[in-house]
Scaffold this motif. Structure first.
Motif, PDB file in Angstrom:
ATOM      1  N   LEU A 698       0.834  -1.204   0.000  1.00  0.00           N
ATOM      2  CA  LEU A 698       0.000   0.000   0.000  1.00  0.00           C
ATOM      3  C   LEU A 698       0.869   1.254   0.000  1.00  0.00           C
ATOM      4  N   PRO A 699       0.353   2.361  -0.540  1.00  0.00           N
ATOM      5  CA  PRO A 699       1.061   3.639  -0.394  1.00  0.00           C
ATOM      6  C   PRO A 699       1.187   4.013   1.075  1.00  0.00           C
ATOM      7  N   ALA A 700       2.176   4.854   1.373  1.00  0.00           N
ATOM      8  CA  ALA A 700       2.455   5.206   2.762  1.00  0.00           C
ATOM      9  C   ALA A 700       1.249   5.827   3.458  1.00  0.00           C
ATOM     10  N   ASP A 701       0.481   6.673   2.735  1.00  0.00           N
ATOM     11  CA  ASP A 701      -0.649   7.327   3.390  1.00  0.00           C
ATOM     12  C   ASP A 701      -1.745   6.326   3.746  1.00  0.00           C
ATOM     13  N   ARG A 702      -1.922   5.291   2.929  1.00  0.00           N
ATOM     14  CA  ARG A 702      -2.938   4.275   3.233  1.00  0.00           C
ATOM     15  C   ARG A 702      -2.481   3.402   4.402  1.00  0.00           C
ATOM     16  N   GLN A 703      -1.188   3.100   4.463  1.00  0.00           N
ATOM     17  CA  GLN A 703      -0.679   2.377   5.621  1.00  0.00           C
ATOM     18  C   GLN A 703      -0.858   3.208   6.885  1.00  0.00           C
ATOM     19  N   ALA A 704      -0.624   4.512   6.772  1.00  0.00           N
ATOM     20  CA  ALA A 704      -0.792   5.385   7.934  1.00  0.00           C
ATOM     21  C   ALA A 704      -2.237   5.373   8.422  1.00  0.00           C
ATOM     22  N   GLN A 705      -3.202   5.307   7.489  1.00  0.00           N
ATOM     23  CA  GLN A 705      -4.608   5.203   7.892  1.00  0.00           C
ATOM     24  C   GLN A 705      -4.838   3.948   8.738  1.00  0.00           C
ATOM     25  N   LEU A 706      -4.292   2.829   8.284  1.00  0.00           N
ATOM     26  CA  LEU A 706      -4.484   1.566   9.007  1.00  0.00           C
ATOM     27  C   LEU A 706      -3.859   1.628  10.401  1.00  0.00           C
ATOM     28  N   VAL A 707      -2.646   2.158  10.477  1.00  0.00           N
ATOM     29  CA  VAL A 707      -1.964   2.233  11.778  1.00  0.00           C
ATOM     30  C   VAL A 707      -2.732   3.135  12.733  1.00  0.00           C
ATOM     31  N   ARG A 708      -3.183   4.284  12.240  1.00  0.00           N
ATOM     32  CA  ARG A 708      -3.921   5.200  13.122  1.00  0.00           C
ATOM     33  C   ARG A 708      -5.229   4.578  13.581  1.00  0.00           C
ATOM     34  N   ALA A 709      -5.939   3.924  12.669  1.00  0.00           N
ATOM     35  CA  ALA A 709      -7.196   3.279  13.057  1.00  0.00           C
ATOM     36  C   ALA A 709      -6.949   2.193  14.090  1.00  0.00           C
ATOM     37  N   ALA A 710      -5.923   1.376  13.877  1.00  0.00           N
ATOM     38  CA  ALA A 710      -5.615   0.300  14.827  1.00  0.00           C
ATOM     39  C   ALA A 710      -5.278   0.864  16.199  1.00  0.00           C
ATOM     40  N   LEU A 711      -4.448   1.907  16.222  1.00  0.00           N
ATOM     41  CA  LEU A 711      -4.045   2.501  17.495  1.00  0.00           C
ATOM     42  C   LEU A 711      -5.241   3.115  18.215  1.00  0.00           C
ATOM     43  N   GLU A 712      -6.087   3.855  17.501  1.00  0.00           N
ATOM     44  CA  GLU A 712      -7.230   4.495  18.154  1.00  0.00           C
ATOM     45  C   GLU A 712      -8.219   3.459  18.678  1.00  0.00           C
ATOM     46  N   CYS A 713      -8.387   2.364  17.943  1.00  0.00           N
ATOM     47  CA  CYS A 713      -9.287   1.310  18.437  1.00  0.00           C
ATOM     48  C   CYS A 713      -8.738   0.680  19.713  1.00  0.00           C
ATOM     49  N   CYS A 714      -7.435   0.430  19.756  1.00  0.00           N
ATOM     50  CA  CYS A 714      -6.833  -0.148  20.958  1.00  0.00           C
ATOM     51  C   CYS A 714      -6.965   0.813  22.139  1.00  0.00           C
ATOM     52  N   ARG A 715      -6.631   2.070  21.924  1.00  0.00           N
ATOM     53  CA  ARG A 715      -6.737   3.052  23.002  1.00  0.00           C
ATOM     54  C   ARG A 715      -8.171   3.169  23.500  1.00  0.00           C
ATOM     55  N   ALA A 716      -9.112   3.199  22.565  1.00  0.00           N
ATOM     56  CA  ALA A 716     -10.514   3.358  22.958  1.00  0.00           C
ATOM     57  C   ALA A 716     -10.990   2.182  23.793  1.00  0.00           C
ATOM     58  N   CYS A 717     -10.427   1.006  23.542  1.00  0.00           N
ATOM     59  CA  CYS A 717     -10.804  -0.172  24.334  1.00  0.00           C
ATOM     60  C   CYS A 717     -10.049  -0.244  25.656  1.00  0.00           C
ATOM     61  N   GLY A 718      -9.073   0.645  25.856  1.00  0.00           N
ATOM     62  CA  GLY A 718      -8.313   0.655  27.104  1.00  0.00           C
ATOM     63  C   GLY A 718      -7.005  -0.107  27.039  1.00  0.00           C
ATOM     64  N   LEU A 719      -6.598  -0.541  25.853  1.00  0.00           N
ATOM     65  CA  LEU A 719      -5.338  -1.263  25.702  1.00  0.00           C
ATOM     66  C   LEU A 719      -4.206  -0.247  25.566  1.00  0.00           C
ATOM     67  N   ARG A 720      -3.483  -0.015  26.645  1.00  0.00           N
ATOM     68  CA  ARG A 720      -2.476   1.041  26.672  1.00  0.00           C
ATOM     69  C   ARG A 720      -1.053   0.520  26.857  1.00  0.00           C
ATOM     70  N   ASP A 721      -0.899  -0.754  27.189  1.00  0.00           N
ATOM     71  CA  ASP A 721       0.435  -1.326  27.398  1.00  0.00           C
ATOM     72  C   ASP A 721       0.465  -2.733  26.831  1.00  0.00           C
ATOM     73  N   GLY A 722       1.279  -2.950  25.821  1.00  0.00           N
ATOM     74  CA  GLY A 722       1.398  -4.301  25.297  1.00  0.00           C
ATOM     75  C   GLY A 722       1.707  -4.325  23.818  1.00  0.00           C
TER      76      GLY A 722
END
Length: 878
Positions: A698-722
């Motif tokens: 994928l282009p870098a900007d599309r990969q960045a979308q995936l990483v940001r979405a994954a991180l925000e979903c983890c944070r929203a669920c309370g996953l902060r260490d791991g």
């Protein structure tokens, strides 16, 4: 505390200290005096010493440094410094760094080996397979720093008992060498003493090949002062490549010039060599081009100046220079591993930074020969840019320890002065040092693992041994093969995970009864992540909160929770997918009115893609649920896929797009590392994985979308260490979450990420659990491309077993031609409940090359077939 200690002069290391201070404030400490440090007997390694710092200059964010007094003294986790021969501080630096119990990036004995041209040339020719000038070497006696019978292309060694009484032997050897076939292309030779004591002396003489008597006389004169640590070299003067040059702008005569290409390489992630920087210097051919005697310049402009006009040719030379430099470092590391601790200067002493003037002193002066007297003995891995059979070739000359570091640092500072972006050198070196310190930091730590997993997790036991972890394993199977591979085996049946609170109390009682007080607790086995979180909580250890893990573990609950998270731009709710929990056929009817078809029906707590199916209408959903509830009732029906939580299902909206895995390292809510991989098309109506590639195409900007979405979903669920694995789909409107796995990625992911990028997800998970933020590449660059396919028992069982395919794959894996990841010993499940048996992958310089190699392997072994079209699976990676 993590402490990376630099002993001696800060000059070559200052950018590294500043970079390391920004990455890990306070971890980089400069020791400027022997009175600031002391050696005490090691508590963990008998016969070794620990280095304690009572004072030091520590480095913080923003370039701030502070002279501190440490009470109590700080223990060093990694030590390096100025070990180069002739350095005025080398004495006390070498003494403080001798025989330490922590990783030591060099030593005086190792520096002496690097500065000995004969030892280096044997290593470059015999171990790195690099061309070297034809060389005849005379030594006294055994020379323990050389093999008993050193065989190296282009290098002949003659051992003398008494140089004064063996003149005839010397004359015979010199005559044979000068008249030999290897000397045919060359017209001049050089006679010089070699050994670390001769560094910087410039003592040598040049002769024509026909002057045999004068050459023998010069060799004999040098032999009269020979010691057991030195040697006398007779070597060919290699002419430089004759390159076409542009027409001169003036009629003034052109002077013969020499070019030095200085490369700096370090031991990086996974003990692999990594080229850090290249800097060139130009000078007169008849005098040495020494470090510091000329201002450095870039490789590309230097090659253009020399007449290498075509960009593709310059790129090819740069690639060959990198390969040769890294091959030299790999050979050095392999050779050092064979030395005794005394020869290395300590059990933990290794060369971590190798300054290498590559494509060394090259007199590309309009056809003039390369004047070897212009090759300074301060060179690292010197290369001559020679012409062999009308092709340019790098000819290796020697190695050095750290002098090229200053040249490369100067080149970077000059670039910044004219607006060039900051280079990678300080970052790469700081990351390498901090990473080595962290590896030492985890040694001897007591790690409680909950759940052993199957054969696909066998790497854990190898990694535990390599990192010297003490593993205490809680496992439901009392006969598990890992029982004999761990420090403590604690059999306890926790398969009924609806009782995890009770299980956690029992595990804590087991630990108390054994007197175990682990430093960290974690699980990489999907079934056991909630239990591990509860045990962490009970022990007061760092880890994701049990409530957060429960939210992530239950798929419908994950999406319902995210749908309520409406803050942010975009909010986490934007990544959630409509879904409903199914526990009865009545739930199917209610879900069908809320979730549009086509939809995906799957197990609520499932793993491995088992039981996932595309359904077109409510009738298909009823039928699939009936089969699944009949066939998969508890853990005994299909171990390891989450049935210990029950066999509830969910119906979720089908999301179009490409499927991707994002593996995250998160510490206190901060993203420290992320890796995106692509999955090939699944075999609809089931969703069993077929193929994958890393890095993502994928282009870098599309990969960045995936990483940001994954991180925000983890944070929203309370996953902060791991370390977490997040599965997403990427469609035209952006990412949509499939599920969060609150543990390290499974199957081949840990192995692939190590191979492509270097970092180890398992080590990162251990460090986070210990409360230490892992040092990971700030700008990860792939070293290769991997493409792989899954093999199924139903499709490939006969081919792999009866057809000899498995033996062929093992043989190819042993030769490094494929990467083989066994997932199960035997096929698990059948039909729509089947799991992949193994993963087969190939590497390439490009993704297309990796796919081409993989397709060839699959076609040759019968993995590719009309029923299992590998070419179609791989065609999605573009």
């Amino acid at each position: 505390d993590m402490t990376v200690c630099i002993l001696g002069s800060p000059t070559p290391f200052l950018p590294v200290l500043l970079e390391g201070g920004s990455r890990c404030p306070g971890a980089m400490v400069l020791c400027l005096s022997p009175t600031w440090a002391s050696r005490v007997p090691s508590e963990t390694s008998p016969g070794a010493w620990s280095l304690l710092l009572s004072r030091g200059v520590s480095f913080k964010v923003g370039g701030h440094s502070t002279l501190e007094t440490f009470v109590p003294p700080r223990r060093a986790n990694y030590v390096t410094g100025t070990f180069a021969p002739g350095d005025p501080e080398g004495g006390w630096v070498g003494e403080l760094a001798r025989d330490l119990d922590c990783p030591t990036g060099g030593s005086v004995p190792l520096a002496h080996r690097l500065e000995d041209t004969l030892v280096a040339r044997w290593l470059l020719a015999a171990r790195a397979n690099l061309p070297v000038p034809p060389t005849l070497a005379f030594v006294l006696g055994a020379r323990g720093d050389l093999p008993a019978e050193p065989v190296a292309p282009g290098v002949r060694l003659v051992r003398l008992e008494d140089p004064q009484g063996q003149q005839n032997l010397v004359q015979e050897e010199v005559g044979t060498f000068l008249g030999g076939i290897t000397m045919e292309p060359y017209s001049q030779v050089v006679v010089r003493p070699a050994g670390w004591r001769w560094w910087g002396t410039g003592t040598r003489s040049t002769h024509r090949k026909e002057e045999g008597a004068a050459v023998a006389q010069a060799v004999g004169a040098r032999l009269r002062g020979l010691t057991e640590e030195d040697s006398v070299l007779l070597e060919a003067m290699v002419p430089t490549a004759r390159l076409p040059v542009p027409p001169p702008r003036s009629p003034a005569p052109r002077l013969p010039m020499a070019l030095r290409i200085c490369t700096l390489v370090c031991r990086s992630w996974g003990d692999r060599p990594q080229l850090c920087q290249v800097a060139c210097a130009v000078g007169r051919a008849e005098s040495p081009v020494r470090h510091g005697a000329a201002l450095p310049q870039g490789l590309d402009s230097s090659l253009q100046q020399w007449g290498v006009v075509a960009p593709s040719q310059r790129q090819a030379l740069a690639t060959r220079l990198r390969e040769a430099t890294e091959a030299a470092m790999a050979a050095l590391l392999a050779t050092e591993a064979e030395l005794s601790p005394q020869q290395r200067g300590g059990t933990c002493a290794h060369t971590d930074i190798l300054g290498e003037p590559g494509a060394g002193d090259i007199a590309a002066a309009r056809g003039h020969p390369a004047v070897l007297s212009a090759v300074s003995p301060s060179s690292g891995v010197d290369f001559l840019l020679a012409c062999v059979d009308d092709a340019l070739e790098l000819v290796a000359l020697a190695t050095n320890s750290q002098r090229c570091l200053e040249t490369c640092v100067l080149a970077e500072a000059m670039g910044r002065a004219v607006g060039e972006p900051r280079g990678d050198l300080p970052r790469l070196l700081a990351e390498a040092m901090l990473h080595r310190a962290q590896c030492h930091l985890v040694e001897g730590k007591d790690i409680l693992l909950i759940g052993a997993g199957g054969v696909s997790k066998s790497f854990v036991w190898e990694a535990a041994r390599d990192y010297r972890l003490k593993i205490h394993l809680v496992e439901s199977d009392p006969e598990h093969f890992a029982a004999g591979l761990v420090q403590t085996f604690l059999p306890y049946d926790s398969r009924e995970h609806r009782r995890d609170e009770e299980h956690a109390e029992r595990v804590l009682e087991l630990l108390r009864s054994r007197g175990l007080r682990p430093h960290a607790c974690l699980s990489y086995w999907d079934d056991c992540v909630v239990l591990a979180a509860l045990v962490c909580q009970g022990l007061g250890l760092r880890g994701p909160a049990p409530a957060a893990v429960r939210v992530a573990k239950q798929k419908s609950r994950t999406h319902r929770h995210l749908q309520r998270c409406r803050r942010g731009r975009p909010p986490p709710a934007a990544f959630a997918v409509p879904c409903r929990r199914l526990q009865s056929h009545g739930d199917v009817e209610r879900a069908a009115s809320a979730v549009p078809f086509p939809a995906v029906a799957k197990l609520e707590f499932g793993a491995g893609g088992v039981g996932v199916r595309l359904v077109e209408n409510a009738g298909q959903c009823h039928a699939h649920a009936a089969r699944l509830w009949r066939d998969l009732r508890d853990d005994a029906d299909h171990p390891g896929i989450g049935l210990g939580w029950g066999n509830a299902m969910l119906l979720m909206e089908y999301v179009p797009g490409t499927e991707h895995d994002v593996d995250l390292v998160v510490f206190e809510g901060r993203l420290l590392g992320a890796w995106v991989s692509d999955n090939g098309p699944t075999r609809v109506p089931a969703f069993l994985e077929t193929a994958a590639c890393l890095p993502s195409c994928l282009p870098a900007d599309r990969q960045a979308q995936l990483v940001r979405a994954a991180l925000e979903c983890c944070r929203a669920c309370g996953l902060r260490d791991g370390v977490f694995n997040v599965e997403l789909k990427l469609g035209p409107a952006g990412p949509r979450l499939l599920e969060i796995n609150p543990r390290m990625g499974g199957f081949y992911l840990r192995d692939w990420i190590r191979e492509v990028y270097g970092p180890d997800l398992l080590l990162a998970a251990v460090l986070v659990a210990l409360g230490v933020p892992p040092v990971l590449p700030a700008r990860p660059a792939p070293r290769t491309h991997l493409a792989g396919v899954m093999c199924l028992g139903s499709e490939h069982g006969e081919t792999l077993a009866g057809g000899g395919g498995m033996e062929a794959l093992r043989e190819l894996h042993g030769r490094g031609l494929v990467r083989l990841n066994r997932l199960f010993e035997e096929p698990e499940g059948a039909g729509e409940y089947e799991e992949p048996l193994l993963s087969v992958a190939c590497a390439g310089a490009t993704l297309a090359e990796a796919c081409e190699r993989l397709l060839g392997v699959c076609q040759g072994l019968g993995i590719d077939s009309p029923r299992y079209p590998v070419e179609h699976f791989l065609s999605h990676f573009k």
